[in-house]
Design an enzyme around this catalytic site. Structure first.
Site, PDB file in Angstrom:
ATOM      1  N   ASP A  62       0.876  -1.167   0.000  1.00  0.00           N
ATOM      2  CA  ASP A  62       0.000   0.000   0.000  1.00  0.00           C
ATOM      3  C   ASP A  62       0.915   1.219   0.000  1.00  0.00           C
ATOM      4  OD1 ASP A  62      -1.598   2.196   0.610  1.00  0.00           O
ATOM      5  OD2 ASP A  62      -2.854   1.098   2.028  1.00  0.00           O
ATOM      6  N   VAL A  63       0.997   1.903  -1.134  1.00  0.00           N
ATOM      7  CA  VAL A  63       2.001   2.961  -1.278  1.00  0.00           C
ATOM      8  C   VAL A  63       1.721   4.171  -0.392  1.00  0.00           C
ATOM      9  CG1 VAL A  63       2.688   2.272  -3.605  1.00  0.00           C
ATOM     10  CG2 VAL A  63       0.827   3.943  -3.313  1.00  0.00           C
ATOM     11  N   ASN A  89       2.053   5.277 -10.618  1.00  0.00           N
ATOM     12  CA  ASN A  89       0.793   5.108 -11.328  1.00  0.00           C
ATOM     13  C   ASN A  89      -0.392   4.861 -10.400  1.00  0.00           C
ATOM     14  OD1 ASN A  89      -1.033   4.184 -13.629  1.00  0.00           O
ATOM     15  ND2 ASN A  89      -0.853   2.299 -12.425  1.00  0.00           N
ATOM     16  N   TYR A 157      -9.903  13.697  -6.360  1.00  0.00           N
ATOM     17  CA  TYR A 157      -9.073  13.227  -7.473  1.00  0.00           C
ATOM     18  C   TYR A 157      -8.405  14.406  -8.180  1.00  0.00           C
ATOM     19  CZ  TYR A 157      -7.738  10.577 -11.641  1.00  0.00           C
ATOM     20  OH  TYR A 157      -7.022   9.989 -12.655  1.00  0.00           O
ATOM     21  N   LYS A 161      -4.356  15.387  -8.434  1.00  0.00           N
ATOM     22  CA  LYS A 161      -3.673  15.396  -9.735  1.00  0.00           C
ATOM     23  C   LYS A 161      -3.042  16.766 -10.015  1.00  0.00           C
ATOM     24  CE  LYS A 161      -4.271  11.123 -10.682  1.00  0.00           C
ATOM     25  NZ  LYS A 161      -3.116  10.186 -10.683  1.00  0.00           N
TER      26      LYS A 161
END
Length: 252
Positions: A62-63, A89, A157, A161
């Site tokens: 889990d990054v 990614n 989101y 980004k």
């Protein structure tokens, strides 16, 4: 160094864009590390792209969790001894509901996966890239067309980004003395599980619902490979790859 001695790490590699990038990099001669939260999906992806225990490594991670990211990079160091490409990614979205109805937990889930994950993996990659010989490497961040123009009801989101764009520029700047390049790929409507709703019809800025064209996800994998293969004296700071007929350019 020959290409087949180079090592690439892809986060979120079990499905979609991550799997397509892993496939392209493996076929391009890289040794590939696939990571994500589901080990079964990673191992299936590794098999699907033709990977073996010699040229690939699958590690569950889990990054968004620093201790798991440290273990991931320790495993890379133990098996391959270096890292040449990191493709940040991994990412998720929140439910498409009004911003005021989102919970703090929903917000933080997206921030941890999309932004903290890219930061933590970049930190560890930079440490390895600075210390290894030959020194240096390349970090590629998965941005989004949402880094330029949001969709309705996409605050977590879209915000992450936009933040990825800032992270990309600071890594590119701070990496210069150490031969570390950093670029961002902004992707629009690759045909993956995450974009199936676009094929069924998705809300537009004027509140109408329209079906949006998508593109073959392997085209994204090839674009990532192109960025990765450049000599470190050159860098693609920003690339946009999108379905040609999707609504984005102009007014939709």
């Amino acid at each position: 160094m020959s290409q087949n001695n180079k090592v690439a790490l892809i986060t979120g590699a079990g499905v979609g864009i991550g799997r397509a990038a892993a496939k392209a990099l493996l076929q391009g001669g890289y040794q590939v590390v696939l990571t994500g939260r589901n080990l079964d999906k990673l191992q299936k992806a590794m098999s699907d792209i033709g990977g073996t225990a010699d040229n690939c490594l699958a590690v569950a991670c889990d990054v968004g969790k620093p201790d798991q990211v440290k273990k991931l990079f320790a495993a890379i160091r133990e098996k391959f001894g270096r890292i040449d490409v990191l493709f940040n990614n991994a990412g998720i979205g929140a439910p498409a509901i009004p911003m005021e109805d989102l919970t703090y937990e929903q917000w933080m889930d997206v921030v941890n996966a999309n932004l903290c994950g890219a930061f933590l993996c970049s930190q560890e990659a930079i440490r390895m890239m600075k210390a290894q010989s030959p020194q240096g490497g390349r970090i590629i961040n998965n941005g989004s067309i949402s880094a330029h123009a949001p969709r309705p009801m996409s605050a977590p989101y879209t915000a992450t980004k936009h933040a990825i764009s800032g992270l990309t520029k600071t890594i590119s700047l701070d990496g210069r003395p150490f031969n570390i390049a950093c670029g961002q790929i902004d992707i629009g409507n690759a045909a993956t599980e995450m974009t199936e709703r676009m094929a069924a019809g998705i809300m537009q800025a004027d509140q109408s619902i329209k079906v949006e064209p998508r593109m073959d996800v392997d085209h994204v994998g090839q674009a990532v490979l192109h960025m990765a293969q450049l000599p470190l004296e050159s860098n693609i700071l920003n690339m946009t790859i999108m379905a040609t007929k999707m609504p984005f350019v102009g007014r939709g």
